[in-house]
Design an enzyme around this catalytic site. Structure first.
Site, PDB file in Angstrom:
ATOM      1  N   CYS A 159       0.825  -1.201   0.000  1.00 58.05           N
ATOM      2  CA  CYS A 159       0.000   0.000   0.000  1.00 58.05           C
ATOM      3  C   CYS A 159       0.870   1.266   0.000  1.00 58.05           C
ATOM      4  O   CYS A 159       1.871   1.350   0.697  1.00 58.05           O
ATOM      5  CB  CYS A 159      -0.940   0.087   1.193  1.00 58.05           C
TER       6      CYS A 159
ATOM      7  N   ARG B 147       4.045  -0.399  -4.670  1.00 58.75           N
ATOM      8  CA  ARG B 147       3.739  -0.876  -3.318  1.00 58.75           C
ATOM      9  C   ARG B 147       2.456  -1.698  -3.273  1.00 58.75           C
ATOM     10  O   ARG B 147       2.101  -2.248  -2.233  1.00 58.75           O
ATOM     11  CB  ARG B 147       3.624   0.303  -2.350  1.00 58.75           C
TER      12      ARG B 147
ATOM     13  N   TRP C 277      -2.504  -2.906  -1.668  1.00 59.46           N
ATOM     14  CA  TRP C 277      -2.192  -4.324  -1.798  1.00 59.46           C
ATOM     15  C   TRP C 277      -3.038  -4.992  -0.715  1.00 59.46           C
ATOM     16  O   TRP C 277      -2.786  -4.814   0.475  1.00 59.46           O
ATOM     17  CB  TRP C 277      -0.706  -4.580  -1.546  1.00 59.46           C
TER      18      TRP C 277
ATOM     19  N   ASN D  48      -1.631   2.132   5.503  1.00 62.88           N
ATOM     20  CA  ASN D  48      -0.668   1.123   5.085  1.00 62.88           C
ATOM     21  C   ASN D  48      -0.283   0.342   6.328  1.00 62.88           C
ATOM     22  O   ASN D  48       0.189   0.938   7.296  1.00 62.88           O
ATOM     23  CB  ASN D  48       0.560   1.808   4.465  1.00 62.88           C
ATOM     24  N   GLY D  49      -0.500  -0.983   6.294  1.00 65.73           N
ATOM     25  CA  GLY D  49      -0.146  -1.802   7.454  1.00 65.73           C
ATOM     26  C   GLY D  49      -1.305  -2.709   7.819  1.00 65.73           C
ATOM     27  O   GLY D  49      -2.191  -2.954   7.002  1.00 65.73           O
TER      28      GLY D  49
ATOM     29  N   GLU E 130      17.981 -17.132  -8.070  1.00 63.21           N
ATOM     30  CA  GLU E 130      17.541 -15.797  -8.457  1.00 63.21           C
ATOM     31  C   GLU E 130      16.945 -15.821  -9.874  1.00 63.21           C
ATOM     32  O   GLU E 130      15.917 -15.191 -10.130  1.00 63.21           O
ATOM     33  CB  GLU E 130      18.721 -14.821  -8.362  1.00 63.21           C
TER      34      GLU E 130
ATOM     35  N   LYS F 259      13.125 -14.693 -10.838  1.00 60.08           N
ATOM     36  CA  LYS F 259      12.829 -13.634 -11.825  1.00 60.08           C
ATOM     37  C   LYS F 259      11.811 -14.153 -12.830  1.00 60.08           C
ATOM     38  O   LYS F 259      10.845 -13.482 -13.155  1.00 60.08           O
ATOM     39  CB  LYS F 259      14.090 -13.204 -12.585  1.00 60.08           C
TER      40      LYS F 259
ATOM     41  N   GLU G  40       8.216 -14.875 -11.338  1.00 59.43           N
ATOM     42  CA  GLU G  40       7.619 -13.643 -10.828  1.00 59.43           C
ATOM     43  C   GLU G  40       6.948 -12.827 -11.938  1.00 59.43           C
ATOM     44  O   GLU G  40       5.856 -12.315 -11.763  1.00 59.43           O
ATOM     45  CB  GLU G  40       8.777 -12.844 -10.207  1.00 59.43           C
TER      46      GLU G  40
ATOM     47  N   HIS H 193      17.885 -37.351  -7.107  1.00 58.78           N
ATOM     48  CA  HIS H 193      17.242 -37.850  -5.888  1.00 58.78           C
ATOM     49  C   HIS H 193      15.746 -37.558  -5.894  1.00 58.78           C
ATOM     50  O   HIS H 193      15.142 -37.373  -4.838  1.00 58.78           O
ATOM     51  CB  HIS H 193      17.930 -37.271  -4.651  1.00 58.78           C
TER      52      HIS H 193
ATOM     53  N   LYS I   8       6.146  -4.497  -4.066  1.00 53.44           N
ATOM     54  CA  LYS I   8       7.597  -4.412  -3.904  1.00 53.44           C
ATOM     55  C   LYS I   8       8.024  -4.348  -2.450  1.00 53.44           C
ATOM     56  O   LYS I   8       8.991  -4.964  -2.036  1.00 53.44           O
ATOM     57  CB  LYS I   8       8.119  -3.188  -4.640  1.00 53.44           C
TER      58      LYS I   8
HETATM   59  C1  G6P Z   1       9.463  -8.363  -2.249  1.00 55.20           C
HETATM   60  C2  G6P Z   1      10.001  -7.966  -3.607  1.00 55.20           C
HETATM   61  C3  G6P Z   1      11.314  -8.684  -3.878  1.00 55.20           C
HETATM   62  C4  G6P Z   1      12.311  -8.384  -2.778  1.00 55.20           C
HETATM   63  C5  G6P Z   1      11.736  -8.758  -1.408  1.00 55.20           C
HETATM   64  C6  G6P Z   1      12.595  -8.212  -0.279  1.00 55.20           C
HETATM   65  O1  G6P Z   1       9.046  -9.676  -2.274  1.00 55.20           O
HETATM   66  O2  G6P Z   1       9.058  -8.268  -4.617  1.00 55.20           O
HETATM   67  O3  G6P Z   1      11.838  -8.251  -5.116  1.00 55.20           O
HETATM   68  O4  G6P Z   1      13.488  -9.090  -3.013  1.00 55.20           O
HETATM   69  O5  G6P Z   1      10.438  -8.173  -1.224  1.00 55.20           O
HETATM   70  O6  G6P Z   1      12.527  -6.814  -0.302  1.00 55.20           O
HETATM   71  P1  G6P Z   1      13.590  -5.861   0.357  1.00 55.20           P
HETATM   72  O7  G6P Z   1      13.072  -4.488   0.118  1.00 55.20           O
HETATM   73  O8  G6P Z   1      13.653  -6.224   1.802  1.00 55.20           O
HETATM   74  O9  G6P Z   1      14.885  -6.113  -0.337  1.00 55.20           O
END
Ligand code: G6P
Length: 607
Positions: free
Chosen positions: A2, A27, A75, A99-100, A480, A484, A487, A503, A602
């Site tokens: 949010c 956000r 969100w 937000n929260g 990673e 990516k 996501e 395994h 994010k």
């Molecule tokens: C969310 C984002 C990720 C990020 C993670 C940690 O899930 O979508 O891309 O790696 O949070 O976020 P931070 O701000 O703590 O790196």
């Protein structure tokens, strides 16, 4: 989780609020809304969906006029994304953006219902709104303080009271909120990027503080004593271009292209006279020599950067490094103690799980070092030591440049620790630092190879599921790469330690399951190549990411991406480029919303 904005000044604020909200859409983007004072009344417009799809359309039909208002992009946590659950939430007398999470909202709701209040939405926020209304008897600060004494959880709120049409109130507990200071206009925002068009000056609202904001004055109060509080103004060093697409189709693509400069900004200030320099955070060689072990904690890509940190630090410094997912760390009673160093990695510096992990490490008496991108964020302020990654704002939900610089930091840490404990000589350390400084140019070259990444992407778009495999540092990178891809393309993928395939997981392999094998580590190349042959012989299409000159058995791979042959240890900083761009082009070819993938946000400020 949010985004909140607020404006009070001389300009029409509906379109201004929307513009600021668009900068906060990273956000959350399930729904959006604004509330504006129009002729002394609070007028609210809100809609399900992204700003452009919902709110903007409603505003095109009917837009409230006024110069004081609040806005929100959501969100969803409590209550599905819908018009009614969108913020601002109000009752004509009070209007709130939040937000929260209000944890005890049920209890508050039940008690207010006994006082005759009705509830329309399924949100936790409505409990705070009605509670404010219940306590309000002409003094907003009094009502907000009383509400805060009752409400449990994390929150940042922007509040309008109908009786005060020339001002906004803001309050914060845990969730981030800043107050922007303009000339004849003032703002609130979840993050300074939202208001960079208007001002770079801002105050950080601290836990338990209330702000009262008019066009010419900002007053801060301590919620428990009611006393006014003097605060120091901060100046953002990010400019507005950094928060715009600058001609790129997506923020993600722009941010991938910014990696060379972001890496330079992270690395250069931390290498002095050819050696790693951590004097800015106060981490000394003597402290390092006393550490029993190192912990690295983060979420998502930040945790993956920590994996790189583990491999590199253990190899160079021969000291145990534990990498933890923050949400697991905080509930498993980890054996962290004094004489341990806990490195907390976070782009936003606001991730709730990571913040809780930091609190736990602080409480255990460990030394905590935050590696954070957002200056002045909660994690940056609560850690005993902090270093900033200097990547500039990252807007795309899918992290790219922030991950790259976090990895670069892991090398700086590894070099620093290894040199301090004496497992590498001064000459070796200088050589490593010199090579690290050369990485941004190599990364820039790899980014230019877009045709081959597009080609690989075109071969993946029909897959339902994919495997990424690798060993050692290549396994850390596979994690990673897989994140990516899933996501942003919504194609399922998993990363697997190549040696572990047999395994169980190899039973999944057939002609419909492409495999991306990452094999940049010379020492492990033959081993991974054997695993590649195993999957190839079971029908998989194989994409191999390797170094130029690697002895590839061409019969066992379908497509090959070759990378410049630098020292194995440093390869992750280069290998990440094809992994990011293959994911990017796959998502583009599938027509996905690259910068705002479904269900994500994010900055994850809830557990
Ligand atoms: C969310 C984002 C990720 C990020 C993670 C940690 O899930 O979508 O891309 O790696 O949070 O976020 P931070 O701000 O703590 O790196």
């Amino acid at each position: 989780m949010c985004g909140i904005v607020g404006y009070v000044g001389k300009d029409e604020c509906a379109s201004l609020l929307v513009k600021c909200l668009k900068r906060l859409e990273y956000r959350g983007y399930d729904s959006a809304g604004i509330a504006v004072f129009e002729k002394g009344r609070i007028k609210t417009v809100k809609a399900k969906g992204k700003i452009a799809e919902g709110l903007q359309k409603k505003l095109d039909e009917k837009c409230p006029h006024g110069t004081c208002g609040i806005g929100h992009t959501r969100w969803a946590t409590h209550g599905e994304p819908s018009d009614i659950n969108s913020h601002p939430i109000g009752n004509g007398r009070v209007s709130v953006v939040h937000n929260g999470i209000i944890e005890n909202y049920r209890e508050i709701k039940e008690s207010l219902m006994r006082h005759g209040y009705g509830f329309e939405s399924e949100t936790d926020t409505e409990a705070a709104v009605k509670l404010l209304d219940y306590y309000y008897s002409g003094d907003p600060i009094d009502a907000i303080s009383k509400m805060m004494a009752k409400v449990e959880g994390a929150y940042a709120l922007g509040i309008l009271f109908r009786d005060f049409p020339d001002r906004i109130y803001a309050v914060r507990k845990e969730s981030p909120l800043i107050v922007g200071k303009g000339r004849g206009e003032n703002f609130i925002a979840s993050d300074v990027t939202a208001i960079l068009d208007h001002t770079k000056e801002y105050y950080i609202l601290e836990h338990g503080e209330i702000a009262e904001i008019t066009e010419n004055a900002i007053t801060f109060y301590d919620a428990s004593s009611g006393d006014t509080v003097e605060k120091e103004v901060q100046v953002a060093d990010w400019d507005i271009e950094a928060a715009q697409k600058g001609g790129y189709e997506h923020f993600m693509l722009k941010e991938i292209h910014e990696q060379p400069s972001a890496l330079r900004n992270t690395i250069s200030p931390r290498i002095k006279d050819g050696l790693p320099d951590f004097s800015e955070c106060g981490l000394t060689d003597e402290m390092i020599r006393n550490y029993r072990q190192i912990w690295i904690v983060g979420c998502g890509s930040a945790m993956h950067a920590g994996m790189v940190g583990k491999y590199v630090t253990e190899e160079l410094a021969r000291i145990p490094v534990n990498v933890d997912i923050a949400s697991e760390f905080k509930y498993r009673d980890p054996l962290i103690k004094e004489n341990d160093l806990c490195i907390i990695i976070s782009q936003s510096g606001e991730t709730a799980d990571t913040k809780a992990a930091l609190e736990l490490a602080n409480k255990a008496g460990a030394d905590t070092l935050a590696i954070v991108n957002v200056v002045g964020s909660s994690i940056a302020r609560e850690a005993k030591m902090v270093m900033y990654t200097n990547a500039g704002p990252e807007i795309s939900v899918c992290s790219t440049k922030a991950y790259a610089v976090q990895c670069a930091f892991m090398y700086l840490v590894a070099f620093k620790v290894a040199y301090a404990v004496g497992t590498i000589t001064e000459d070796e350390c200088r050589k490593l630092c010199g090579e690290l400084c050369g990485i941004p140019d190599i990364v820039a070259k790899c980014i230019e190879e877009k045709e081959q990444y597009q080609f690989v992407a075109s071969k993946l778009i029909n897959a339902d599921s994919l495997l990424y495999i690798g060993r050692g540092l290549d396994y850390a990178l596979s994690m990673e790469g897989s994140l990516k891809l899933k996501e942003i393309s919504y194609i399922h993928s998993e990363s697997y330690a190549a040696g572990e395939l047999k395994h169980g997981t190899i039973s999944l392999i057939d002609e419909n399951m492409p495999v991306i094998a990452v094999a940049t580590q010379e020492r492990l190349f033959d081993k991974t190549q054997s695993n590649v042959k195993e999957v190839k012989s079971r029908g998989a299409k194989v994409v191999l990411i390797c170094k130029e000159g690697a002895a590839v058995d061409e019969a066992s791979v379908d497509y090959k991406v070759q990378l410049p042959g630098i020292r194995d240890l440093l390869m992750p900083l280069v290998t990440i480029v094809p992994l990011q761009l293959i994911a990017y082009y796959t998502a583009v070819l599938l027509g996905r919303d690259v910068d705002m993938p479904r269900n994500l946000a994010k900055s994850v400020t809830v557990e």
